[in-house]
Design a protein around this motif. Structure first.
Motif, PDB file in Angstrom:
ATOM      1  N   ILE A  51       0.844  -1.206   0.000  1.00 48.82           N
ATOM      2  CA  ILE A  51       0.000   0.000   0.000  1.00 48.82           C
ATOM      3  C   ILE A  51       0.876   1.252   0.000  1.00 48.82           C
ATOM      4  O   ILE A  51       0.599   2.223  -0.714  1.00 48.82           O
ATOM      5  CB  ILE A  51      -0.954  -0.027   1.206  1.00 48.82           C
ATOM      6  CG1 ILE A  51      -1.975  -1.155   1.028  1.00 48.82           C
ATOM      7  CG2 ILE A  51      -1.661   1.309   1.386  1.00 48.82           C
ATOM      8  CD1 ILE A  51      -2.803  -1.445   2.253  1.00 48.82           C
ATOM      9  N   GLY A  52       1.971   1.230   0.770  1.00 48.22           N
ATOM     10  CA  GLY A  52       2.889   2.369   0.805  1.00 48.22           C
ATOM     11  C   GLY A  52       3.536   2.631  -0.547  1.00 48.22           C
ATOM     12  O   GLY A  52       3.681   3.788  -0.963  1.00 48.22           O
ATOM     13  N   VAL A  53       3.934   1.570  -1.250  1.00 51.62           N
ATOM     14  CA  VAL A  53       4.508   1.741  -2.587  1.00 51.62           C
ATOM     15  C   VAL A  53       3.477   2.342  -3.532  1.00 51.62           C
ATOM     16  O   VAL A  53       3.800   3.203  -4.355  1.00 51.62           O
ATOM     17  CB  VAL A  53       5.051   0.395  -3.127  1.00 51.62           C
ATOM     18  CG1 VAL A  53       5.380   0.479  -4.603  1.00 51.62           C
ATOM     19  CG2 VAL A  53       6.279  -0.020  -2.348  1.00 51.62           C
ATOM     20  N   GLY A  54       2.226   1.924  -3.418  1.00 50.54           N
ATOM     21  CA  GLY A  54       1.171   2.494  -4.245  1.00 50.54           C
ATOM     22  C   GLY A  54       1.005   3.986  -3.981  1.00 50.54           C
ATOM     23  O   GLY A  54       0.904   4.787  -4.927  1.00 50.54           O
ATOM     24  N   PHE A  55       0.995   4.380  -2.705  1.00 52.36           N
ATOM     25  CA  PHE A  55       0.900   5.804  -2.365  1.00 52.36           C
ATOM     26  C   PHE A  55       2.127   6.572  -2.864  1.00 52.36           C
ATOM     27  O   PHE A  55       2.018   7.701  -3.343  1.00 52.36           O
ATOM     28  CB  PHE A  55       0.742   6.012  -0.860  1.00 52.36           C
ATOM     29  CG  PHE A  55      -0.652   5.794  -0.359  1.00 52.36           C
ATOM     30  CD1 PHE A  55      -1.726   6.411  -0.972  1.00 52.36           C
ATOM     31  CD2 PHE A  55      -0.895   4.983   0.737  1.00 52.36           C
ATOM     32  CE1 PHE A  55      -3.029   6.225  -0.516  1.00 52.36           C
ATOM     33  CE2 PHE A  55      -2.179   4.786   1.203  1.00 52.36           C
ATOM     34  CZ  PHE A  55      -3.246   5.401   0.571  1.00 52.36           C
ATOM     35  N   LEU A  56       3.308   5.965  -2.746  1.00 45.58           N
ATOM     36  CA  LEU A  56       4.524   6.612  -3.220  1.00 45.58           C
ATOM     37  C   LEU A  56       4.477   6.843  -4.725  1.00 45.58           C
ATOM     38  O   LEU A  56       4.793   7.943  -5.201  1.00 45.58           O
ATOM     39  CB  LEU A  56       5.752   5.776  -2.851  1.00 45.58           C
ATOM     40  CG  LEU A  56       7.089   6.294  -3.380  1.00 45.58           C
ATOM     41  CD1 LEU A  56       7.453   7.603  -2.686  1.00 45.58           C
ATOM     42  CD2 LEU A  56       8.171   5.255  -3.189  1.00 45.58           C
TER      43      LEU A  56
END
Length: 76
Positions: A51-56
């Motif tokens: 999820i963090g990579v998606g937000f990044l």
């Protein structure tokens, strides 16, 4: 064309039913414990990381890509 489209949709629905329904008809085998599952810390970390990579990626795209409307049009 309508008949071909309907045939395609019916085929897709039939394949999904063929995958889902038979698995629910078979009764649970005797002697097996009832299922209980809780994710481990590695699974939680992996999920949060994805999820963090998606937000990044979204943030980088919003900052680096030109998101202004093309010229023309009446929206100003």
């Amino acid at each position: 064309m309508v008949l071909a489209g309907l045939s395609s949709v019916i085929g897709i629905v039939a394949v999904r039913f063929n995958i889902v329904i038979p698995a629910q008809i078979i009764p649970v085998m005797e002697g097996l414990p009832h299922g209980s599952y809780f994710p481990t810390l590695v699974e939680w970390g992996t999920s949060i990381g994805i999820i963090g990579v998606g937000f990044l990626l979204f943030t980088l795209g919003a900052e680096l890509l030109p998101l202004t409307p093309l010229s023309g049009g009446d929206h100003e």
